[in-house]
Design a protein around this motif. Structure first.
Motif, short mmCIF file in Angstrom:
data_model
loop_
_atom_site.label_atom_id
_atom_site.label_comp_id
_atom_site.label_asym_id
_atom_site.label_seq_id
_atom_site.Cartn_x
_atom_site.Cartn_y
_atom_site.Cartn_z
N LYS A 64 0.83 -1.20 0.00
CA LYS A 64 0.00 0.00 0.00
C LYS A 64 0.86 1.25 0.00
O LYS A 64 0.60 2.19 -0.75
CB LYS A 64 -0.92 0.01 1.23
N LYS A 65 1.91 1.27 0.83
CA LYS A 65 2.80 2.43 0.86
C LYS A 65 3.43 2.66 -0.50
O LYS A 65 3.51 3.79 -0.97
CB LYS A 65 3.88 2.23 1.92
N GLU A 66 3.89 1.59 -1.13
CA GLU A 66 4.54 1.70 -2.43
C GLU A 66 3.56 2.21 -3.49
O GLU A 66 3.90 3.11 -4.27
CB GLU A 66 5.09 0.33 -2.85
N LEU A 67 2.36 1.67 -3.50
CA LEU A 67 1.36 2.11 -4.48
C LEU A 67 0.94 3.55 -4.20
O LEU A 67 0.86 4.37 -5.13
CB LEU A 67 0.14 1.19 -4.46
N PHE A 68 0.69 3.89 -2.96
CA PHE A 68 0.28 5.25 -2.62
C PHE A 68 1.37 6.26 -2.97
O PHE A 68 1.08 7.35 -3.45
CB PHE A 68 -0.09 5.36 -1.14
N LEU A 69 2.62 5.90 -2.75
CA LEU A 69 3.73 6.78 -3.09
C LEU A 69 3.79 7.02 -4.59
O LEU A 69 3.95 8.16 -5.04
CB LEU A 69 5.05 6.22 -2.58
N ALA A 70 3.63 5.95 -5.37
CA ALA A 70 3.66 6.10 -6.83
C ALA A 70 2.51 6.98 -7.32
O ALA A 70 2.70 7.88 -8.14
CB ALA A 70 3.58 4.72 -7.49
N VAL A 71 1.31 6.76 -6.78
CA VAL A 71 0.16 7.56 -7.17
C VAL A 71 0.35 9.01 -6.73
O VAL A 71 0.04 9.95 -7.47
CB VAL A 71 -1.16 6.97 -6.60
N GLU A 72 0.90 9.19 -5.55
CA GLU A 72 1.17 10.55 -5.06
C GLU A 72 2.13 11.29 -5.99
O GLU A 72 1.92 12.47 -6.30
CB GLU A 72 1.74 10.49 -3.64
N GLN A 73 3.15 10.61 -6.47
CA GLN A 73 4.10 11.23 -7.38
C GLN A 73 3.41 11.63 -8.69
O GLN A 73 3.67 12.70 -9.24
CB GLN A 73 5.28 10.29 -7.66
N VAL A 74 2.54 10.77 -9.19
CA VAL A 74 1.80 11.07 -10.41
C VAL A 74 0.90 12.28 -10.20
O VAL A 74 0.83 13.18 -11.05
CB VAL A 74 0.97 9.84 -10.86
N ILE A 75 0.22 12.34 -9.07
CA ILE A 75 -0.68 13.46 -8.77
C ILE A 75 0.11 14.76 -8.65
O ILE A 75 -0.30 15.79 -9.21
CB ILE A 75 -1.49 13.18 -7.49
N LYS A 76 1.23 14.72 -7.96
CA LYS A 76 2.05 15.93 -7.82
C LYS A 76 2.57 16.41 -9.18
O LYS A 76 2.56 17.60 -9.46
CB LYS A 76 3.22 15.68 -6.86
N ALA A 77 3.00 15.47 -10.00
CA ALA A 77 3.47 15.84 -11.33
C ALA A 77 2.35 16.46 -12.16
O ALA A 77 2.56 17.44 -12.88
CB ALA A 77 4.04 14.62 -12.05
N GLN A 78 1.16 15.91 -12.03
CA GLN A 78 0.00 16.45 -12.76
C GLN A 78 -0.34 17.85 -12.26
O GLN A 78 -0.68 18.73 -13.05
CB GLN A 78 -1.22 15.51 -12.55
N GLN A 79 -0.24 18.07 -10.95
CA GLN A 79 -0.53 19.39 -10.37
C GLN A 79 0.49 20.42 -10.82
O GLN A 79 0.15 21.59 -11.02
CB GLN A 79 -0.57 19.32 -8.85
N GLU A 80 1.74 20.01 -10.99
CA GLU A 80 2.77 20.93 -11.44
C GLU A 80 2.54 21.37 -12.88
O GLU A 80 2.86 22.48 -13.25
CB GLU A 80 4.15 20.28 -11.29
N ILE A 81 1.98 20.47 -13.67
CA ILE A 81 1.68 20.78 -15.07
C ILE A 81 0.49 21.73 -15.17
O ILE A 81 0.45 22.62 -16.00
CB ILE A 81 1.40 19.49 -15.88
N SER A 82 -0.47 21.55 -14.28
CA SER A 82 -1.71 22.35 -14.34
C SER A 82 -1.51 23.76 -13.93
O SER A 82 -0.77 24.31 -13.36
CB SER A 82 -2.77 21.74 -13.43
#
Length: 138
Positions: free
Chosen positions: A120-138
């Motif tokens: 769960k930690k590994e998956l949540f970390l990966a999703v968190e990185q994707v979300i942060k990257a998406q927010q930086e683009i927006s």
């Protein structure tokens, strides 16, 4: 009778613990569905080369976790049958067997819980990185 009988404190503890593990496995089943939905929801974004290693790792670990959960569930069902057979006096003088099986189940459940938390930690970390990257683009 030299062993665990239906009135012994040890037997009652084994049975209570095994019922708790059954509840844990039921929760893991629900949680596995959630992890699959989360993975599905972010699959395309996690397929980016930057995150592909994490996606492969999580996918492989999730598959193994499901196998381990299935195996633990089957063993726990058998263990509960043995414990309940003890209650009904269908099993005589098998205290050592019950103790050994209970210890094996305890190790399997500790492994399962630890593996779930790590995944769960590994998956949540990966999703968190994707979300942060998406927010930086927006």
């Amino acid at each position: 009778m030299n062993g665990i009988n239906s009135t012994s404190a040890t037997y009652r503890q084994y049975h209570a613990r095994a019922r708790h593990w059954a509840s844990d496995i039921d929760f893991f089943k629900i949680e596995t569905v959630f992890l699959h939905h989360l993975l599905d929801d972010y699959f395309i974004r996690l397929s980016d080369p930057k995150y592909l290693g994490a996606l492969k790792s999580v996918g492989t670990k999730l598959l193994q976790l499901e196998k381990d959960k299935y195996s633990a569930d089957l063993h726990l069902i058998e263990h509960l049958k043995d414990l309940e057979g003890q209650t009904e006096d269908l099993v005589f003088d098998r205290g050592e067997f019950l103790t050994e099986r209970h210890e094996q189940m305890e190790h399997a459940m500790i492994h399962l819980a630890t593996t779930y938390r790590t995944l769960k930690k590994e998956l949540f970390l990966a999703v968190e990185q994707v979300i942060k990257a998406q927010q930086e683009i927006s």
